[in-house]
Write an enzyme that holds these catalytic residues in place. Structure first.
Site, PDB file in Angstrom:
ATOM      1  N   HIS A   1       0.803  -1.219   0.000  1.00  0.00           N
ATOM      2  CA  HIS A   1       0.000   0.000   0.000  1.00  0.00           C
ATOM      3  C   HIS A   1       0.837   1.269   0.000  1.00  0.00           C
ATOM      4  O   HIS A   1       0.372   2.310  -0.475  1.00  0.00           O
ATOM      5  CB  HIS A   1      -0.944   0.010   1.206  1.00  0.00           C
ATOM      6  N   GLY A   2       2.022   1.222   0.509  1.00  0.00           N
ATOM      7  CA  GLY A   2       2.814   2.447   0.513  1.00  0.00           C
ATOM      8  C   GLY A   2       4.221   2.248   1.023  1.00  0.00           C
ATOM      9  O   GLY A   2       4.490   1.354   1.836  1.00  0.00           O
TER      10      GLY A   2
END
Length: 468
Positions: free
Chosen positions: A320-321
């Site tokens: 996700h990041g």
């Protein structure tokens, strides 16, 4: 180019639809491929070369694996090489800065680097490509020998930049033969307008509430304001991402494709296990099929099962990041799922569903604080304010203003997060009959006009998952 933009709605989409429907037979795939490449190049033209490289490299890799299906060592080497190259490309563009910043924080010397803009959708299309390569290796699907069809699978613009992650097996036949009709086109248009309404009318509106709370000075946020800000983000990310997924499914139908749904009302869940069966379904399925089960899944000892869950959720957070707060967010869910599996499951099953729902929603909201915060410190500070530590009182004028002036919005968001309205609407309005069809069309026309009016007059139109 955003789906929720005037240029997409009134220029790009109408042109490609017209060209697609007047094109004969197999030329339709070429039209859709060229349109998808143009769509991707619109915002970051230089990264079209990265996309072309990924298409050519993975097309050749698939052929190489298929050619060596009876040579286990050769096909395994080809698979490992392919996965390594794809993950290196993803790692370089997405995680270079994260890794070097982490090293710079530990070592006494500084490693300088130039920060590169993240290619839009690279996490999504990389996983989509890997699913194809792995399935060819497993002989679950036949290798795609038609280069144009493979390129279309990789670049198809409805789900290219933010999912859902479409496995090749799901649309293998549709790349060759698919049905288009006015009824299917109409269904697609309704899906698209429904998603557009979620994104523009709900996510964008409540997103401004979240921005208003998070831009307040730290010492001026009350407990109620902190909870309202967290609730605003909770609704924003759901309606933003599920709205985009609905638009993707709708666009797919308009071009004759069928994509699986990506959300199934996750906020009605009575456990975190259930939440992740309903949230971002294509990503959860991907990790289950291509990582969790190959690691042994739950058919191993308790210790190894816990290990498997932590690995999967560590990587889910990292996907996700490129920041430690995303890793913490992933591990947060990994730990909760382990606790549910081995301790809480019998308790949750005996409790009324209402209590399980409150328990799940509370943990999900706390998780979103980890997700939207720029650092551990700010996340801890924000969670502290939600429970009174460092907050500007329990309730203040600002929090009451945010609550009362958006009261109708809060009610709509709560009801819209459940299947109640949709089921009632289908039961009452979507029945067969000319009058019902006219009413249905009028309602969707009004929604579309409201969305366009918003887009013309407002400048706040982010899409949260573009950064992933």
């Amino acid at each position: 180019m955003l789906f929720s933009s005037i240029v997409f709605l009134f220029t790009f989409l109408p042109i490609i639809l017209i060209l697609y429907y007047i094109a004969p037979g197999r030329i339709k795939n070429l039209v859709l491929l060229l349109g998808s490449l143009l769509f991707y190049a619109w915002g970051e033209p230089v990264y079209i070369f990265l996309m072309i490289f990924s298409i050519i490299f993975n097309y050749v890799s698939g052929l190489d694996i298929a050619r060596n299906l009876r040579n286990k060592h050769a096909k395994k080497r080809s698979l490992i090489f392919n996965i390594a190259v794809n993950l290196c490309v993803l790692g370089f563009f997405k995680y270079e800065g994260f890794v070097l910043d982490s090293l710079n924080a530990v070592f006494p010397f500084h490693i300088s680097y130039q920060e590169l803009p993240l290619p839009i959708g690279i996490s999504f299309y990389t996983f989509q490509i890997l699913s194809y390569i792995i399935d060819v290796y497993r002989e679950n699907v036949k290798v795609q020998k038609n280069f144009m069809d493979f390129a279309l699978y990789v670049t198809m613009f409805p789900q290219l930049i933010a999912g859902p992650i479409v496995k090749y097996a799901e649309i293998e036949k549709q790349l060759h033969v698919r049905r288009t009709s006015w009824n299917k086109f109409g269904d697609g248009a309704m899906f698209f307008i429904r998603g557009l309404s979620k994104k523009v009318l709900l996510a964008n509106t409540v997103g401004m509430v979240f921005t208003e709370v998070t831009t307040l000075p730290a010492g001026q946020i009350s407990v109620l304001s902190a909870w309202l800000g967290c609730a605003a983000y909770t609704f924003q990310i759901y309606f933003d991402f599920s709205g985009y997924s609905d638009m993707a499914v709708g666009l797919g139908k308009m071009f004759g494709f069928e994509f699986e749904k990506n959300f199934d009302y996750p906020y009605i869940s009575a456990s975190i296990t259930e939440f992740w069966r309903r949230w971002h379904i294509s990503l959860s399925t991907w990790f289950k099929e291509y990582l969790y089960i190959p690691l042994g899944g739950n058919r191993v000892s308790v210790g190894k099962h816990i290990r498997n869950l932590l690995i999967v959720w560590f990587l889910t957070g990292l996907w996700h990041g490129a920041a430690w707060n995303f890793v913490a967010w992933g591990l947060y869910y990994g730990v909760i799922l382990i606790i549910e599996k081995y301790l809480l499951a019998p308790v949750l099953e005996k409790l009324p569903r209402f209590f399980g729902h409150l328990y799940s929603l509370l943990l999900v909201m706390i998780g979103w604080v980890l997700f939207f915060s720029p650092s551990f410190g700010s996340a801890a500070g924000y969670i502290g304010m939600m429970f009174g530590a460092g907050a500007h009182g329990i309730v203040d004028r600002e929090s009451l203003y945010l609550l009362t002036t958006n009261l109708v919005l809060w009610v709509i968001l709560i009801i819209g997060s459940t299947p109640v309205v949709h089921k009632k609407y289908e039961a009452v309005v979507c029945r067969k009959g000319q009058e019902k069809v006219i009413v249905n069309c009028m309602i969707y026309a009004v929604l579309f006009i409201l969305c366009v009016a918003y887009l013309v007059t407002e400048t706040y139109n982010p899409f949260l998952y573009f950064r992933f």
